[in-house]
Design an enzyme around this catalytic site. Structure first.
Site, mmCIF file in Angstrom:
data_model
loop_
_atom_site.group_PDB
_atom_site.id
_atom_site.type_symbol
_atom_site.label_atom_id
_atom_site.label_comp_id
_atom_site.label_asym_id
_atom_site.label_seq_id
_atom_site.Cartn_x
_atom_site.Cartn_y
_atom_site.Cartn_z
ATOM 1 N N LEU A 1 0.878 -1.167 0.000
ATOM 2 C CA LEU A 1 0.000 0.000 0.000
ATOM 3 C C LEU A 1 0.916 1.218 0.000
ATOM 4 O O LEU A 1 1.992 1.174 0.611
ATOM 5 C CB LEU A 1 -0.844 0.032 1.276
ATOM 6 C CG LEU A 1 -2.110 -0.805 1.337
ATOM 7 C CD1 LEU A 1 -2.777 -0.639 2.697
ATOM 8 C CD2 LEU A 1 -3.087 -0.416 0.238
ATOM 9 N N ASP A 2 0.492 2.311 -0.648
ATOM 10 C CA ASP A 2 1.292 3.543 -0.626
ATOM 11 C C ASP A 2 1.465 4.022 0.813
ATOM 12 O O ASP A 2 0.637 3.718 1.680
ATOM 13 C CB ASP A 2 0.569 4.646 -1.406
ATOM 14 C CG ASP A 2 0.460 4.328 -2.886
ATOM 15 O OD1 ASP A 2 1.210 3.461 -3.362
ATOM 16 O OD2 ASP A 2 -0.391 4.949 -3.553
ATOM 17 N N LYS A 3 2.492 4.850 1.016
ATOM 18 C CA LYS A 3 2.767 5.377 2.355
ATOM 19 C C LYS A 3 1.542 6.132 2.919
ATOM 20 O O LYS A 3 1.240 6.045 4.104
ATOM 21 C CB LYS A 3 3.982 6.312 2.279
ATOM 22 C CG LYS A 3 4.446 6.822 3.597
ATOM 23 C CD LYS A 3 5.742 7.609 3.437
ATOM 24 C CE LYS A 3 6.091 8.314 4.737
ATOM 25 N NZ LYS A 3 7.280 9.150 4.598
ATOM 26 N N SER B 1 -1.594 5.562 2.101
ATOM 27 C CA SER B 1 -2.801 4.725 2.168
ATOM 28 C C SER B 1 -2.875 4.005 3.513
ATOM 29 O O SER B 1 -1.862 3.817 4.184
ATOM 30 C CB SER B 1 -2.798 3.685 1.050
ATOM 31 O OG SER B 1 -2.732 4.298 -0.210
ATOM 32 N N LYS C 1 -4.708 5.711 -7.956
ATOM 33 C CA LYS C 1 -4.478 7.159 -8.144
ATOM 34 C C LYS C 1 -4.271 7.465 -9.626
ATOM 35 O O LYS C 1 -4.776 8.468 -10.148
ATOM 36 C CB LYS C 1 -3.250 7.603 -7.338
ATOM 37 C CG LYS C 1 -3.519 7.575 -5.844
ATOM 38 C CD LYS C 1 -2.270 7.900 -5.052
ATOM 39 C CE LYS C 1 -2.544 7.699 -3.573
ATOM 40 N NZ LYS C 1 -1.342 7.446 -2.801
#
Ligand code: URA
Length: 237
Positions: free
Chosen positions: A101-103, A105, A188
């Site tokens: 997961l992105d930082k 998220s 995104k």
């Protein structure tokens, strides 16, 4: 695998602690005490200690509620990682996140030390679907739903697999997205080409397993054997 390695992993002991436990007669293999640390054991052997089976604890599978600001990696020199949040409980395990997961998220990250299992749930051919709750900076539209269904082409020309987009009726800024692949910054970038920005992104489920609503950001629990089984089934392992 050697018996001392198996016992060390299963009971989270060092190799020498595991060896002395074996030498003291604390480990049984297929109903008999086994004092030889270099005995080779396989999945088919029943290994017990104090009457309890060790087979279930061979690998660790955790459900972590990733908070914002934590990176999906095993270690990082400067930033806190998802593994940092659990590692004091598993000092001898080589845990890693099965999928990122992105930082920024939040939500469900699966941590394990079972490489074959992680590979299966991430393999492109049988990628287990992942569900996200997303807040957009502009209302979602029916055109976006259709574009997701068809497969959005990103700015770099890659066309994504069809994905499901459901708009929340009382607030079209809130949507649910189901993805069947894992491309860097995928959600995104998909919304980006459709003219919407993502304010918030939260993963609520991996395949049929939902993030436990009892967990707070930063908290985790072990997956139940049933949940591990459901994940295996969802990629027909
Ligand atoms: N898509 C994104 O853009 N970010 C995530 O963290 C997960 C999916």
């Amino acid at each position: 695998m050697r018996l001392d390695k198996y016992v060390a992993q299963a009971l989270q002991l060092s190799r020498s602690e595991a060896r002395s436990k074996i030498l003291r007669g604390g480990i049984w293999v297929n109903g008999q005490v086994c004092k030889k640390a270099d005995t080779n054991v396989t999945d088919k052997d029943e290994i017990t200690s104090g009457g309890e089976s060790l087979s279930q604890t061979q690998f660790v599978y955790l459900m972590l509620y990733k908070p914002e600001g934590v990176v999906s990696a095993s270690n990082d020199k400067r930033q806190v990682t998802v593994v940092d949040l659990v590692k004091s409980h598993f000092p001898r395990r080589n845990l890693f996140p099965a999928g990122r997961l992105d930082k920024t998220s939040t939500g469900f990250v699966l941590l394990t030390d079972d490489g074959a299992f992680a590979h299966q749930i991430l393999a492109p051919r049988r990628h287990v679907p992942k569900t996200y709750q997303v807040e957009l900076d502009t209302p979602a539209t029916q055109q976006m739903v259709e574009a997701f269904e068809k497969g959005v082409t990103l700015a770099d020309g890659q066309t994504m697999k069809p994905a499901q987009l459901v708009i929340q009726q009382d607030d079209p800024h809130q949507v649910e997205v189901v993805l069947h692949q894992g491309v860097y910054h995928q959600i995104k970038r998909m919304f980006g080409v459709l003219g919407a920005g993502v304010n918030r992104l939260h993963r609520t489920a991996i395949g049929p397993v939902e993030l436990d609503t009892g967990l707070q950001p930063g908290e985790w629990r072990a997956l139940t054997p049933q949940e591990v089984e459901q994940l295996r089934e969802s990629c027909q392992m």
